[in-house]
Design a protein around this motif. Structure first.
Motif, PDB file in Angstrom:
ATOM      1  N   UNK A 244      53.724  64.511  32.875  1.00 37.11           N
ATOM      2  CA  UNK A 244      53.860  64.436  34.329  1.00 37.11           C
ATOM      3  C   UNK A 244      52.957  65.449  35.022  1.00 37.11           C
ATOM      4  N   UNK A 245      52.832  66.643  34.451  1.00 36.78           N
ATOM      5  CA  UNK A 245      51.998  67.661  35.094  1.00 36.78           C
ATOM      6  C   UNK A 245      50.503  67.388  34.903  1.00 36.78           C
ATOM      7  N   UNK A 246      50.148  66.378  34.119  1.00 33.15           N
ATOM      8  CA  UNK A 246      48.749  65.976  34.025  1.00 33.15           C
ATOM      9  C   UNK A 246      48.305  65.188  35.248  1.00 33.15           C
ATOM     10  N   UNK A 247      49.273  64.722  36.056  1.00 36.18           N
ATOM     11  CA  UNK A 247      48.935  63.988  37.274  1.00 36.18           C
ATOM     12  C   UNK A 247      48.438  64.961  38.337  1.00 36.18           C
ATOM     13  N   UNK A 248      47.601  64.465  39.232  1.00 35.90           N
ATOM     14  CA  UNK A 248      47.071  65.275  40.325  1.00 35.90           C
ATOM     15  C   UNK A 248      47.851  64.908  41.589  1.00 35.90           C
ATOM     16  N   UNK A 249      48.658  65.844  42.074  1.00 39.38           N
ATOM     17  CA  UNK A 249      49.553  65.548  43.192  1.00 39.38           C
ATOM     18  C   UNK A 249      48.990  65.971  44.545  1.00 39.38           C
ATOM     19  N   UNK A 250      47.700  66.280  44.605  1.00 37.86           N
ATOM     20  CA  UNK A 250      47.149  66.736  45.883  1.00 37.86           C
ATOM     21  C   UNK A 250      47.213  65.653  46.954  1.00 37.86           C
ATOM     22  N   UNK A 251      47.286  64.386  46.554  1.00 43.15           N
ATOM     23  CA  UNK A 251      47.370  63.310  47.531  1.00 43.15           C
ATOM     24  C   UNK A 251      48.791  62.941  47.910  1.00 43.15           C
ATOM     25  N   UNK A 252      49.774  63.652  47.362  1.00 47.68           N
ATOM     26  CA  UNK A 252      51.178  63.344  47.620  1.00 47.68           C
ATOM     27  C   UNK A 252      51.576  63.788  49.024  1.00 47.68           C
TER      28      UNK A 252
ATOM     29  N   UNK B   2      43.862  54.203  54.249  1.00 42.91           N
ATOM     30  CA  UNK B   2      44.605  53.527  55.314  1.00 42.91           C
ATOM     31  C   UNK B   2      44.773  54.439  56.523  1.00 42.91           C
ATOM     32  N   UNK B   3      45.117  55.694  56.263  1.00 42.59           N
ATOM     33  CA  UNK B   3      45.313  56.622  57.367  1.00 42.59           C
ATOM     34  C   UNK B   3      44.021  56.932  58.104  1.00 42.59           C
ATOM     35  N   UNK B   4      42.904  56.903  57.390  1.00 41.11           N
ATOM     36  CA  UNK B   4      41.618  57.196  58.025  1.00 41.11           C
ATOM     37  C   UNK B   4      41.068  55.999  58.802  1.00 41.11           C
ATOM     38  N   UNK B   5      41.716  54.851  58.701  1.00 40.68           N
ATOM     39  CA  UNK B   5      41.277  53.667  59.446  1.00 40.68           C
ATOM     40  C   UNK B   5      41.747  53.684  60.893  1.00 40.68           C
ATOM     41  N   UNK B   6      42.585  54.670  61.237  1.00 42.20           N
ATOM     42  CA  UNK B   6      43.030  54.798  62.617  1.00 42.20           C
ATOM     43  C   UNK B   6      44.170  53.870  62.996  1.00 42.20           C
ATOM     44  N   UNK B   7      44.973  53.440  62.015  1.00 41.85           N
ATOM     45  CA  UNK B   7      46.107  52.584  62.330  1.00 41.85           C
ATOM     46  C   UNK B   7      47.162  53.381  63.089  1.00 41.85           C
ATOM     47  N   UNK B   8      48.035  52.703  63.795  1.00 33.88           N
ATOM     48  CA  UNK B   8      49.104  53.363  64.533  1.00 33.88           C
ATOM     49  C   UNK B   8      50.143  53.895  63.548  1.00 33.88           C
ATOM     50  N   UNK B   9      50.528  55.145  63.738  1.00 40.06           N
ATOM     51  CA  UNK B   9      51.505  55.741  62.830  1.00 40.06           C
ATOM     52  C   UNK B   9      50.817  56.365  61.627  1.00 40.06           C
ATOM     53  N   UNK B  10      51.595  56.619  60.581  1.00 34.26           N
ATOM     54  CA  UNK B  10      51.057  57.256  59.380  1.00 34.26           C
ATOM     55  C   UNK B  10      51.656  56.600  58.146  1.00 34.26           C
ATOM     56  N   UNK B  11      50.821  56.440  57.123  1.00 33.92           N
ATOM     57  CA  UNK B  11      51.265  55.881  55.845  1.00 33.92           C
ATOM     58  C   UNK B  11      51.463  57.031  54.867  1.00 33.92           C
TER      59      UNK B  11
ATOM     60  N   UNK C 132      46.750  57.306  45.590  1.00 35.66           N
ATOM     61  CA  UNK C 132      46.657  58.308  46.643  1.00 35.66           C
ATOM     62  C   UNK C 132      45.428  58.070  47.523  1.00 35.66           C
ATOM     63  N   UNK C 133      44.315  57.682  46.900  1.00 33.98           N
ATOM     64  CA  UNK C 133      43.090  57.429  47.656  1.00 33.98           C
ATOM     65  C   UNK C 133      43.261  56.224  48.579  1.00 33.98           C
ATOM     66  N   UNK C 134      43.968  55.194  48.108  1.00 33.87           N
ATOM     67  CA  UNK C 134      44.182  54.001  48.931  1.00 33.87           C
ATOM     68  C   UNK C 134      45.021  54.333  50.163  1.00 33.87           C
ATOM     69  N   UNK C 135      46.061  55.139  49.983  1.00 30.08           N
ATOM     70  CA  UNK C 135      46.902  55.543  51.109  1.00 30.08           C
ATOM     71  C   UNK C 135      46.093  56.374  52.095  1.00 30.08           C
ATOM     72  N   UNK C 136      45.278  57.269  51.571  1.00 30.55           N
ATOM     73  CA  UNK C 136      44.451  58.113  52.433  1.00 30.55           C
ATOM     74  C   UNK C 136      43.472  57.268  53.251  1.00 30.55           C
TER      75      UNK C 136
END
Length: 230
Positions: free
Chosen positions: A140-148, A79-88, A73-77
């Motif tokens: 499954x509920x032990x995962x943190x889905x805030x980055x989903x 990418x989006x903060x790098x200012x690329x065109x579109x959204x990941x 989730x952090x890696x995807x975030x």
């Protein structure tokens, strides 16, 4: 972001058999994987059957899974903060891609051979959830889905005997309510058993109305190719 259990189980296998119990060295494990376990069937079965796999309420393994998805989730975030065109999108969703990805993925330390399917979305590796559905959902509920930010599937397979009768209905209702109360995300249920599916493979003409849940959609079992049926 699919294949969470394959990744988690593989790391758990390395930790247990290389570092904790020192049964194999990393070099020996790599030799097995490079050989696709040819000549190492005994070792493969040990890795497959004795690894503490994701989906069984094991805290150490659950923590590994959570850390993997925190990284994802952090890696995807980032990418989006790098200012690329579109959204990941962070999208741990398989549909049927676990088969296609598996076809090009080499052997893995959890005993999976090259070319075999990886795990589906965020559900346990096939056949490795052996402590019951409650423990599976707890993991499954032990995962943190805030980055989903994208789609996700939790495909839970249940034996019909677990939901038989009025008490069975109450049990499944309680399980679903507890899952979402514990911040679970998405849930789809399959009420089938292996005997029924094997019979449908042997005599498809007698089971033309058998519908199963795949990875985000429903389909007649007979319409699936053999690999998807498996």
């Amino acid at each position: 972001g699919t294949g969470l259990a394959t990744a988690t189980d593989s790391l758990a296998a390395i930790k247990k058999f290389v570092y904790d119990e020192k049964i194999f060295t990393l070099r020996q494990l790599k030799e097995m994987l490079d050989a696709n376990f040819e000549g190492y069937e005994k070792e493969r079965l040990l890795l497959q059957n004795q690894t503490p796999c994701f989906g069984n309420g094991n805290k150490e393994t659950d923590d590994m899974a959570r850390q993997i998805y925190d990284w994802y989730f952090d890696s995807v975030d980032r990418l989006n903060r790098q200012g690329i065109k579109g959204i990941v999108l962070a999208c741990p969703y398989s549909y049927t891609s676990q088969l296609l990805i598996g076809e090009v993925t080499p052997a893995t330390p959890n005993g999976r051979k090259a070319g075999e399917a990886i795990s589906n979305s965020i559900t346990p590796s096939a056949g490795r959830d052996v402590k019951g559905p409650t423990n599976t959902l707890n993991s499954i509920t032990e995962l943190d889905f805030r980055g989903l930010t994208g789609a996700i599937t939790v495909n839970l397979k249940l034996n019909p005997t677990l939901v038989k009768g009025k008490q069975g209905t109450e049990n499944i209702k309680a399980m679903i309510k507890a899952y979402f109360k514990n911040k679970g995300v998405q849930l789809q249920l399959n009420f089938v058993n292996e005997e029924m599916l094997r019979e449908a493979q042997r005599n498809p003409q007698e089971h033309s109305n058998l519908i199963v849940r795949v990875g985000g959609y429903c389909e007649y079992f007979n319409n699936l190719d053999r690999e998807l049926q498996e």
